[in-house]
Design an enzyme around this catalytic site. Structure first.
Site, short mmCIF file in Angstrom:
data_model
loop_
_atom_site.label_atom_id
_atom_site.label_comp_id
_atom_site.label_asym_id
_atom_site.label_seq_id
_atom_site.Cartn_x
_atom_site.Cartn_y
_atom_site.Cartn_z
NE ARG A 83 -2.73 0.96 3.42
CZ ARG A 83 -3.47 0.75 4.50
NH1 ARG A 83 -4.73 0.35 4.36
NH2 ARG A 83 -3.00 0.93 5.71
CE LYS A 185 -2.55 4.92 6.79
NZ LYS A 185 -3.87 5.32 7.27
CD GLU A 221 -12.09 5.27 3.59
OE1 GLU A 221 -12.06 4.67 4.68
OE2 GLU A 221 -11.17 5.20 2.75
#
Ligand SMILES: Cc1ncc(COP(=O)(O)O)c(C=O)c1O
Length: 340
Positions: A83, A185, A221
């Site tokens: 990620r 992220k 989210e």
């Protein structure tokens, strides 16, 4: 086992604690140096660093767990490696080889072994890898140099005295754009969420739910966590969208729902006006594992799932199974846990 640090393990929260060692590696002229452990928790970087001006940075969050035998284990760090590299590519930063990423984490955990909370306290060692653009620069362009840092601190269990459902409200604001950086992220997504989080807190909610930025009809989210629901037909459902951060906890729960709880599973759209299809719902992420959702406020009405005070049985089972794996009490699927 080394002697534990002098910490009140039963009263740990989620706040910064300076541990003894952190790792820093420097990228320059197209390559990473070997990286090393340092004791100073201050970074000295150019005032022109792109991380400071243009948000060219990304980070990760994972934990190390003390098992009953006293060993320390990491949970799926290879997924965090993948990620961080997806995030790095999205904002034109150099990738970190997976072996280097995992080695850095192991070095930091081993050097700070005294800070890994004892088994049974529910505490863990929270690990924060960070990749930032640094070096002299002023124009909007990728940085000439990068720092890859890893630091850690002991954190307490998210729930003291068992899981408790919490309520969420739906935000009018977005954390990410339809073809933006929601799946990476990167710090900008979190800066964009501070205001809505504050509004939700001030209205008495745990956090806010973000809908899809294109149509504002589908759940994306839940604060800084992914959403899942258990339908009335016992299906584990979680939203799919290019602007959701792919949660490692979520994909782990999806696997456990299928392979351990024998539920059917689906990644699909979850409409905010069709919450009735779910008997249980939760937010999932590394910090809490699962935050059971009591209710969601939307357009002035609170939709309650299982209960505002009790945790649903499927949510509880998923939570117990995943925590059991993380702390070494339940057999893990192949490759999920790694000795630190
Ligand atoms: C925006 C956002 N969504 C979801 C998650 C949950 O991801 P994970 O389960 O990998 O911690 C996080 C935390 O990392 C997050 O910041």
């Amino acid at each position: 086992m080394t002697k534990l640090a002098n910490i009140d393990w039963n009263n740990l929260g989620f706040s910064y604690i300076k541990t003894d060692f952190r790792y820093v590696s420097h990228w320059k002229d197209g390559k990473w140096d070997d990286g090393k452990l340092v004791t100073d928790n201050k970074l000295t970087i150019s005032e022109g660093s792109t991380a400071l001006h243009y948000g060219q940075q990304c980070f990760e969050g994972l934990k190390a767990y003390r098992t009953q035998s006293g060993d320390i284990q990491l949970f799926r760090p290879d997924q965090n490696a993948k990620r961080i590299n997806n995030s790095a590519r999205r904002v034109l930063m150099p990738e970190i080889p997976e072996a280097k990423f995992i080695d850095a984490i192991r070095q930091v955990v081993q050097a700070n072994e005294a800070y890994v909370p004892p088994y049974g306290t529910g505490g863990t060692l929270y690990i924060r890898p960070l990749l930032i653009g640094v070096g002299d620069n002023i124009g909007v362009a990728p940085a000439p140099e990068y720092l890859f840092c890893v630091f850690c601190m002991p954190v307490g269990p998210y729930y003291k005295g068992g899981m408790k459902p919490v309520n969420y409200t739906v935000s009018d604001f977005d954390r990410a754009a339809p073809y933006g950086t929601g799946a990476a992220k990167v710090g900008g997504n979190y800066a964009a969420s501070l205001y809505s989080h504050d509004l939700a807190k001030k209205s008495g909610f745990a956090d806010c739910i973000y809908l899809d930025p294109a149509t504002h009809t589908k759940i994306e989210e839940v604060g800084a966590a992914n959403f899942f629901g258990i339908t009335k037909n016992d299906e584990f459902v979680t939203p799919v969208s290019p602007s959701i951060l792919p949660s490692i906890t979520k994909y782990s729960l999806l696997h456990l729902a299928k392979e351990y709880l024998h539920l059917s599973v689906a990644e699909r759209d979850v409409y905010i006006d069709q919450l009735d299809e779910f008997k249980e719902a939760g937010a999932c992420g590394t910090a809490a594992v699962i935050a059971p959702i009591g209710g969601i406020e939307y357009k002035g009405k609170l939709h309650v799932f299982y209960s505002q005070t009790e945790v649903g049985p499927v949510t509880q089972k998923l939570y117990d199974t995943l925590c059991g794996i993380q702390f070494g009490d339940v057999a893990a699927p192949e490759g999920w846990v790694l000795k630190a």
